[in-house]
Design a protein around this motif. Structure first.
Motif, PDB file in Angstrom:
ATOM      1  N   ARG A  53       2.466   1.730  -3.407  1.00  0.00           N
ATOM      2  CA  ARG A  53       1.494   2.201  -4.404  1.00  0.00           C
ATOM      3  C   ARG A  53       1.203   3.691  -4.219  1.00  0.00           C
ATOM      4  O   ARG A  53       1.154   4.459  -5.161  1.00  0.00           O
ATOM      5  CB  ARG A  53       0.166   1.445  -4.279  1.00  0.00           C
ATOM      6  N   ARG A 104       0.844  -1.208   0.000  1.00  0.00           N
ATOM      7  CA  ARG A 104       0.000   0.000   0.000  1.00  0.00           C
ATOM      8  C   ARG A 104       0.873   1.250   0.000  1.00  0.00           C
ATOM      9  O   ARG A 104       0.616   2.206  -0.727  1.00  0.00           O
ATOM     10  CB  ARG A 104      -0.917   0.011   1.228  1.00  0.00           C
ATOM     11  N   GLU A 155       2.367   6.657  -6.828  1.00  0.00           N
ATOM     12  CA  GLU A 155       1.367   7.465  -7.527  1.00  0.00           C
ATOM     13  C   GLU A 155       1.785   8.923  -7.617  1.00  0.00           C
ATOM     14  O   GLU A 155       1.221   9.676  -8.407  1.00  0.00           O
ATOM     15  CB  GLU A 155      -0.003   7.306  -6.864  1.00  0.00           C
ATOM     16  N   GLN A 170       4.111   6.261 -13.181  1.00  0.00           N
ATOM     17  CA  GLN A 170       2.861   5.527 -13.169  1.00  0.00           C
ATOM     18  C   GLN A 170       1.825   6.197 -14.070  1.00  0.00           C
ATOM     19  O   GLN A 170       1.125   5.526 -14.826  1.00  0.00           O
ATOM     20  CB  GLN A 170       2.333   5.405 -11.753  1.00  0.00           C
TER      21      GLN A 170
END
Lengths: 114, 114
Positions: free
Chosen positions: A76, A73, A80, A85
């Motif tokens: 990610r 988590r 971001e 990404q």
């Protein structure tokens, strides 16, 4: 993205992010940015390793390994904020899946199994 | 081994067998036997799908998906009766890992995420 075949010595349980993807025709600066992203991942808490293969037809599978779901988590969320990404969504991949899995058992071979 | 990019519509939880491997230089009849093994897998109870990529340097990742751990055990047991696995140990692979994982969450993109 660099693959690290068999440099990994992982003890279950740990987590895997399975990332199959189909590359688009235009590469852009994919390789360089992917390399940077992998280097970045290596600095993240809970990162255990990464493996990657891509066939000549553009289909590839990258599997990254993590200590726990919180590490995934965190990665990610952090990634971001990174351009790669967003660019990945727009340019690099026709389509991808992202599967988060808990590795429960592992074997190696052929020199020895189980 | 045939890859089935994105033909899969899987609903977690399910199981993944992550199989990174380094091919030896001599191919033998690998491709034909691998195709037959994949066809065989498709007939096994609990088989959900398979994805595969191999880079030009010989490093590859195959991920097969299964309904549960019992299906994986059954497939392993069965396939041990099939020549291909024995030949695989001797000829095809310098080294491999086999990681059995429970897929808990999944996303797809880039058209939509989460």
């Amino acid at each position: 993205m660099p693959s690290s075949p068999f440099a990994l010595d992982l003890k279950p349980p740990y987590y895997a992010v399975i990332f199959p993807s189909m590359r688009t025709a235009g590469d852009g600066d994919y390789e360089e940015t992917a390399r940077l992203m992998a280097e970045l991942a290596r600095t993240m808490p809970g990162f255990l390793g990464i493996e990657s293969a891509r066939s000549a037809d553009g289909f590839g599978i990258t599997v990254s390994y993590w200590r726990d779901e919180a590490s995934i988590r965190n990665w990610r969320r952090y990634s971001e904020h990174v351009m790669a990404q967003e660019r990945g969504k727009r340019e690099w991949y026709q389509h991808y899946e992202l599967r988060i899995a808990r590795v429960e058992r592992a074997y190696s071979g052929p020199e020895g199994r189980d």
